[in-house]
Structures are given as structure tokens and as C-alpha cells.
Design an enzyme around this catalytic site. Structure first.
Site, PDB file in Angstrom:
ATOM      1  N   TYR A   1       0.857  -1.183  -0.046  1.00  0.00           N
ATOM      2  CA  TYR A   1      -0.082  -0.101   0.018  1.00  0.00           C
ATOM      3  C   TYR A   1       0.738   1.396   0.002  1.00  0.00           C
ATOM      4  O   TYR A   1       0.294   2.177  -0.382  1.00  0.00           O
ATOM      5  CB  TYR A   1      -0.835   0.133   1.396  1.00  0.00           C
ATOM      6  CG  TYR A   1      -2.156  -0.545   1.101  1.00  0.00           C
ATOM      7  CD1 TYR A   1      -2.340  -1.950   0.839  1.00  0.00           C
ATOM      8  CD2 TYR A   1      -3.503   0.010   1.363  1.00  0.00           C
ATOM      9  CE1 TYR A   1      -3.606  -2.489   0.416  1.00  0.00           C
ATOM     10  CE2 TYR A   1      -4.779  -0.268   1.139  1.00  0.00           C
ATOM     11  CZ  TYR A   1      -4.893  -1.818   0.869  1.00  0.00           C
ATOM     12  OH  TYR A   1      -5.960  -2.198   0.890  1.00  0.00           O
TER      13      TYR A   1
ATOM     14  N   LYS B   1       2.476 -15.289   2.686  1.00  0.00           N
ATOM     15  CA  LYS B   1       2.852 -15.657   1.441  1.00  0.00           C
ATOM     16  C   LYS B   1       4.256 -15.916   1.495  1.00  0.00           C
ATOM     17  O   LYS B   1       4.992 -15.669   0.503  1.00  0.00           O
ATOM     18  CB  LYS B   1       2.206 -15.061   0.429  1.00  0.00           C
ATOM     19  CG  LYS B   1       2.288 -15.499  -1.027  1.00  0.00           C
ATOM     20  CD  LYS B   1       0.961 -16.580  -1.219  1.00  0.00           C
ATOM     21  CE  LYS B   1       1.326 -17.472  -2.307  1.00  0.00           C
ATOM     22  NZ  LYS B   1       0.035 -18.283  -2.392  1.00  0.00           N
TER      23      LYS B   1
ATOM     24  N   ASP C   1      -3.721 -17.989   0.727  1.00  0.00           N
ATOM     25  CA  ASP C   1      -4.832 -18.703  -0.094  1.00  0.00           C
ATOM     26  C   ASP C   1      -5.421 -19.560   0.674  1.00  0.00           C
ATOM     27  O   ASP C   1      -6.774 -19.855   0.609  1.00  0.00           O
ATOM     28  CB  ASP C   1      -4.240 -19.181  -1.426  1.00  0.00           C
ATOM     29  CG  ASP C   1      -2.927 -19.932  -1.312  1.00  0.00           C
ATOM     30  OD1 ASP C   1      -2.271 -19.608   0.093  1.00  0.00           O
ATOM     31  OD2 ASP C   1      -2.279 -20.526  -2.117  1.00  0.00           O
TER      32      ASP C   1
ATOM     33  N   ASP D   1      -6.877  -6.614   4.180  1.00  0.00           N
ATOM     34  CA  ASP D   1      -8.119  -5.964   3.452  1.00  0.00           C
ATOM     35  C   ASP D   1      -8.917  -6.943   2.841  1.00  0.00           C
ATOM     36  O   ASP D   1      -9.997  -6.950   3.107  1.00  0.00           O
ATOM     37  CB  ASP D   1      -7.218  -5.093   2.269  1.00  0.00           C
ATOM     38  CG  ASP D   1      -8.661  -4.461   1.662  1.00  0.00           C
ATOM     39  OD1 ASP D   1      -9.383  -3.794   2.406  1.00  0.00           O
ATOM     40  OD2 ASP D   1      -8.319  -4.178   0.500  1.00  0.00           O
TER      41      ASP D   1
ATOM     42  N   ASP E   1     -12.774  -8.287   4.330  1.00  0.00           N
ATOM     43  CA  ASP E   1     -14.157  -8.454   3.684  1.00  0.00           C
ATOM     44  C   ASP E   1     -14.825  -9.734   3.491  1.00  0.00           C
ATOM     45  O   ASP E   1     -16.126 -10.048   3.658  1.00  0.00           O
ATOM     46  CB  ASP E   1     -14.144  -7.990   2.145  1.00  0.00           C
ATOM     47  CG  ASP E   1     -14.122  -6.598   2.011  1.00  0.00           C
ATOM     48  OD1 ASP E   1     -14.100  -5.637   2.953  1.00  0.00           O
ATOM     49  OD2 ASP E   1     -14.774  -6.120   0.909  1.00  0.00           O
TER      50      ASP E   1
END
Ligand SMILES: NC(=O)c1ccc[n+]([C@@H]2O[C@H](COP(=O)([O-])OP(=O)(O)OC[C@H]3O[C@@H](n4cnc5c(N)ncnc54)[C@H](O)[C@@H]3O)[C@@H](O)[C@H]2O)c1
Ligand SMILES: CC(C)[C@H](C(=O)O)[C@@H](O)C(=O)O
Ligand SMILES: [Mg+2]
Length: 356
Positions: free
Chosen positions: A135, A190, A222, A246, A250
Site C-alpha cells: 500500500y 505468503k 490462499d 484488506d 471483507d
């Protein structure tokens, strides 16, 4: 005590108005001061985070934020887009720790798209690092591709990075949060592909030595996305980087019935914070009076608890939310047969009425 009220765009003003109503109905009177932010900031002062708005946010004891973003501003240069306002506030106020609790209120078990047995009793906490990662990493931009089969063409690029200290401080927040709960922490990374996240994992393991009472596990992002919808109750606290957090938050929102139910706290090292629903400005439903204000009202409760030292007032608000749900009141996003559909304002009024 002063609270900066930054409603923003889209449904932001509609939902923040309900939270303000609830705050004003408490016994204690807070000093509330509003300022434009996001597209509204751009429209009023030519910048998504006007100087006066930032100054107000810095001077206040806490910030209550609605949402920013409006498609009409999507073609502005990036520095002027509404989203820069929330990114700028997080960075300028040092709000590196984002707490997104995903709790399923029993009455909403049927509102989730997942089977009730998968989600009933759900109570997990996602801790998202908020001021680092891809970001904010530099350099970024569009340049001429230097090599490979696409050499000479334009390429877009961003930089994923985390400094050791950034990982350490969010890891400490996460371990300490886990100590207050079920003492289980899942660090999502990851590391199988990305250097940044192998480093993340190594540092989290190092920090874990200070917290022998917390069981630490590591999970690739994942797999974590899959496990969140397969067996979400297996998690207690999740800690992860800015981008993965983020996305996963959601996904977790839907476990609670609707993204309109997920509050958040963004804290600095001293628990000064900005409080906002995890969702966006929902331009598709803005102005219709149907948005769910509960994530924002619950964010106000988190504000009272974490930044303003008013845990008993926070409890009152959370109990009032439970009570309106028990009464069967539902905005359209959580509505199901046999419950009463209400609009944004009616929901806000019902919470005020239910304050014990
Ligand atoms: N922190 C923020 O201010 C924030 C967060 C996310 C997105 N955004 C911005 O919001 C804009 C829209 O983004 P998006 O559509 O991807 O995400 P969104 O969260 O705004 O909306 C996604 C979907 O969820 C619904 N929804 C969201 N909040 C709701 C609520 N309280 N009640 C009922 N339904 C609700 C919307 O109607 C939409 O269908 C974009 O400009 C985006 O950049 C801002
Ligand atoms: C609007 C956007 C910048 C923001 C983010 O990506 O952090 C939003 O999606 C969120 O979750 O708060
Ligand atoms: Mg988001």
C-alpha cells in the site's frame, strides 16, 4: 473529550449520522466536530484530506470516520482521489494496528450466506497491519518495462516491503490481543513465494518467544481465505499484512451476515484511534436510506472502549445493538423472512431507544 466526525462520501454521511445520534444519547456529552473528507473534502477544498480536516483529526481524542470514494472521482490523479484521505489519515496519525472483529450475533445466523452451523458462535479478530506493505511501498508507478518479452512496453509496478520494526510492533499487538482471548494466533503470509512474507514469518516467530502462552500457527493467505469460509470458528486471532488483511476482512464480513455489520478500530502505539466500518461508501445504495448503520454504531462503541476509556458506555451500545436485532429489526442487507425491514434512520433510532 473531543471526537472528530468525518462522514465522507456515499452512505458515509447517512451511517455516521446514526452513530452520532447514539453518541449524543449517552449520559456523557462529547464535543463533536465535523469536517469534510474524501470526495467531499475535494469538493469543498480541492483535496481529499484538507489541512483543516487533518488538523482536527490530530487534535481530537478520537476520530469517527464514515467512508470515502465515489466513482465520479475515479479519473482524478491518484493523489486527489477520495481513498487517499483514509490512507493519509492512517499514515499521518500512525494508525498501524487495524482491529476488525468478526462476530456473529446469534439472530443473524440465517442472514449469512454460509450454513448456520458453520458460523454460529463465530467470534474472531482480524488484526491487519495498516501503514506498510504494498500500500505504501516505494517506488511505484508506470514505467518502461526494462527487460523480458514485454521490454519497451509500459508496465505498472508497486513495491511490497516491511521493515522489521513494523512487523514486530503489529506482532506484539496481535500476541497481546490473543492473550486476552483464546490464546491462539494465526499469522497469515505468503512465505512460500514472497521475500517480504518469509521475513514477516521469521520476525513473528522471533516475537512469539515473548508469548509462550499463545499458540502460534502460520498459514498461507490462499489457504486462509479457504479456511475462513470452510471452518471460520477454528480461528481465534489472525494477524496479517495490509493487503491480505484488506481482502480477508471483507471475506470475514460475510460470515457475520453482512459487511454492514463489521466495525473496525485503527490504533496508534498509544491507543489513539480512528474508528470506521470496514465497508466502503457503497455508491450503489447511497441516498436511498437503506444502508446498515450498525457497523458504524459498533465502531463508535469500539472508540469509547479503546480510545476514550468508556467501556461501560461501549457495553451499552453493544447491548442496544443486540436488543434491536432480538426485536427482529433488519436493514435490507441482513433481512430475512419473518423479520422487520427497516431503513438506516429507523435502525439508528431503534438503537437509541434500546440504550439501557
Ligand atoms: N474505508 C473506506 O472508506 C472504504 C472502504 C472500502 C471501499 N471504499 C471505497 O468505496 C467505494 C465503493 O467500493 P466497493 O463497492 O468496492 O465496496 P463497498 O464496501 O462500498 O460496497 C460493497 C457492497 O457492499 C454493500 N454495502 C457496503 N456497506 C453497506 C452497508 N453499510 N449496508 C448495506 N450494504 C452495504 C454495497 O451496497 C455494495 O453492494 C470505492 O470508491 C472504494 O474505494 C472505501
Ligand atoms: C478504501 C481503501 C483505501 C481501503 C483499504 O484498502 O484499506 C478499504 O478497502 C478498507 O478496507 O478500509
Ligand atoms: Mg477494504
Amino acid at each position: 473529550m473531543k471526537i472528530a466526525i468525518l462522514p465522507g462520501d456515499g452512505i458515509g454521511p447517512e451511517i455516521v449520522a446514526q452513530a452520532v445520534k447514539v453518541l449524543n444519547a449517552l449520559d456523557e456529552k462529547f464535543e463533536l466536530e465535523s469536517a469534510p473528507v474524501g470526495g467531499a473534502g475535494y469538493a469543498a477544498h480541492g483535496h481529499p484530506l484538507p489541512e483543516g480536516t487533518l488538523a482536527l483529526a490530530k487534535a481530537a481524542d478520537a476520530v469517527l470516520f464514515g467512508a470515502v470514494g465515489d466513482y465520479q472521482y475515479d479519473n482524478l490523479e491518484r493523489a486527489l482521489r477520495p481513498e487517499q484521505a483514509i490512507l493519509g489519515l492512517r499514515k499521518n496519525l500512525g494508525l498501524f494496528a487495524n482491529l476488525r472483529p468478526a462476530i456473529l450475533y446469534p439472530e443473524l445466523a440465517g442472514a449469512s450466506t454460509l450454513k448456520p452451523e458453520v458460523v454460529s458462535g463465530l467470534d474472531i479478530l482480524i488484526i491487519r497491519e495498516l501503514t506498510g506493505d504494498i500500500y505504501f511501498g516505494q517506488p511505484r508507478g508506470v514505467r518502461e518495462c526494462p527487460d523480458g518479452p514485454f521490454k519497451g512496453q509500459r508496465e505498472g509496478f508497486d513495491t511490497m516491503r516491511y521493515a522489521e520494526g513494523e512487523i514486530r510492533r503489529i506482532a506484539h499487538v496481535a500476541f497481546q490481543a490473543a492473550q486476552k482471548r483464546d490464546k491462539r494466533l494465526t499469522s497469515v503470509d505468503k512465505a512460500n513465494v514472497l521475500e517480504t512474507f518469509q521475513f514477516w514469518k521469521d520476525i513473528v516467530i522471533d516475537v512469539s518467544k515473548d508469548y509462550p502462552d499463545v499458540a502460534l500457527e502460520h498459514m498461507y493467505v490462499d489457504n486462509a481465505a479457504m479456511q475462513l469460509v470452510r471452518a471460520p470458528k477454528k480461528f481465534d486471532v489472525i494477524v496479517t499484512g495490509n493487503m491480505f488483511g484488506d481482502i480477508l476482512s471483507d471475506a470475514a464480513a460475510m460470515l457475520t451476515g453482512s459487511i454492514g455489520m463489521l466495525p473496525s478500530a485503527s490504533l496508534d502505539a498509544n491507543n489513539k484511534g480512528l474508528y470506521e466500518p470496514s465497508h466502503g461508501s457503497a455508491p450503489d445504495i447511497a441516498g436511498k436510506g437503506i444502508a446498515n448503520p450498525l457497523a458504524t454504531i459498533l465502531s463508535a462503541a469500539m472508540m469509547l472502549r479503546f480510545s476514550l476509556g468508556r467501556a461501560e458506555q461501549a457495553d451499552r451500545i453493544e447491548n442496544a445493538v443486540k436488543s434491536v436485532l432480538a426485536q427482529g429489526l433488519r436493514t435490507v442487507d441482513i433481512h430475512e423472512e419473518g423479520t422487520t425491514k427497516v431503513g438506516t434512520e429507523e435502525m439508528g433510532n431503534a438503537v437509541v431507544k434500546a440504550l439501557a
